[in-house]
Enzyme design. Sequence first.
Site, short mmCIF file in Angstrom:
data_model
loop_
_atom_site.label_atom_id
_atom_site.label_comp_id
_atom_site.label_asym_id
_atom_site.label_seq_id
_atom_site.Cartn_x
_atom_site.Cartn_y
_atom_site.Cartn_z
N SER A 269 0.73 -1.01 0.08
CA SER A 269 0.02 0.34 0.19
C SER A 269 0.53 1.38 -0.19
O SER A 269 2.25 0.99 0.71
CB SER A 269 -1.11 0.44 1.42
OG SER A 269 -0.89 1.12 2.01
N LYS A 270 0.48 2.47 -0.35
CA LYS A 270 1.15 3.86 -0.78
C LYS A 270 1.09 4.18 0.43
O LYS A 270 1.81 4.52 1.49
CB LYS A 270 0.24 4.91 -1.50
CG LYS A 270 -1.06 5.58 -1.20
CD LYS A 270 -1.54 6.54 -2.23
CE LYS A 270 -2.64 6.52 -1.70
NZ LYS A 270 -3.44 7.22 -2.88
#
Length: 519
Positions: A269-270
């Site tokens: 995930s960012k």
Amino acid sequence: MENKRVRLRFAPSPTGGLHMGGVRTALFSYLFAKKYNGDFILRIEDTDQTRFVKGAEEYIIESLKWCGIEPNEGVGFGDGPHAPYRQSERKNMGIYKKYADQLISTGHAYYAFDTPEELDAMRKRLELAKVAAPQYNSVTRQNMRNSIALSEDEVKKLMDSGCPYVIRLKVPRNEEIRFHDIIRGWVVVNSTQVDDKVLVKSDGMPTYHLAHVVDDIEMEITHAVRGEEWLPSAPAHILIYRYLGCEYKMPLLAHLPLILKTDGNGKLSKRDKSGIPMFPLNWSDPASGENYVGYRESGFFKDAFINMLALLGWNPGTTQEIFSQQELIEAFSFERVHKSGAKFDPEKTKWFNQQYLRKKPNKELAELFSPILNEKLAIANLDIQNFSTDFIIGVCNLVKEKSHFIDDFWNTGHYFFIAPTSYDKEVIKKRWNSASANFINAVIILFEDINDFTAAEAEAAFKAACASQNIAAGEVMQLFRVCLSGIGGGPVLFEMVELIGKKEVINRLAKAATSFAGN
Ligand code: GLU
């Protein structure tokens, strides 16, 4: 294929900061294009106006520049024969309409007038009937308001009244769609699994599905490289090429594997919390207000970042891990890109930076370290001018082995610049005894006699002091180090001694000897 010029595009949507997965897509395309002396193009896919994010396009361009993945054609990099490269501008030129009209007139696309409420009601009906994946397709379209189910008259009336409509792809029933992916091999999908995708939205804007096919045809793209998330829509794209009579112009497809979290559990995930950036440069999302740190601002070298990224899902088939950009270009092939997801490894990412840091000439390291040093010294009311360039270069040479980043240099080597004011308590407690002060004074006396204060001379004097005091060198080595640096560990001891210099070494030893005298 043989005589066609190799042309690859990176086609991001400006919907946010370009994260490292996107950079990897660009990198693989770039490497392949350069390997075959082809073109690498930046196309901005901005047809979804609702998701447009201010600053995203500029961020993409700046990121590619920093990474050294420079397109030779495209937005921000100069026009080529297929300008413009921004889809919103291409739309205004009527490029997509021409192709949409062709699909309508050949019966492969149709108008659909359904309102969002009607689409919702259809979905609910299908869910109630236990249809696993409700979709607008060859069966359901019969009960909806579109130019296939309605009479010509009804369609005309709706059109004349200005009723909003979309254009949908007419996907055939129960047909096998086969295509080849360079990474995955042959993929076969039955058209029953493909929905009648919207090609043109009610605002007249083409969707990604139509726009990218048209642009890949017009821009003479030979290889389309993109994320795995596009694999399910690929069959619809194949149909669009076919219905446009352009199957022979279709680029070879390569769907890249996902980048997974370190434990392999799901997509990276960012907002990953490993402490390693997910974006090439700092990014502040204007919509959410969220801030993300970049590799650049975190002290990563772009070559280390690119090297790490290249090996995320690709392997060279050898044990080589360190690659220059030119070596990557020569070694890269899609056949060696893995089908399965690539696990992101934060420690390995730091390791790459360390390798590049160690390889850099000390002079360059000193230049990079100087601004940080300047700041740190200013806090202590000291001036960087008090230290010679050679001294700073020498410090870099000694501290680089234990550092991952230039930023680490201060933490590992501050005592070269500022004499210690506190000392490792554990070491003092364990090693300082009634004989210590005499020993330190013996060392001072012998050091004073050295003319050429080198590591070898200092070590010999240290050993002579040990012998004269009847002490094993191993017993006092760490104590001696702590007297000089305050810290129990560090670079090779006598190289550190040489660099600190005779006068300062003697001062520090004398100070330590008096500080611990009462212990
Ligand atoms: N605009 C698409 C995206 O950002 C590009 C996919 C492609 O490269 O075809 O995911």
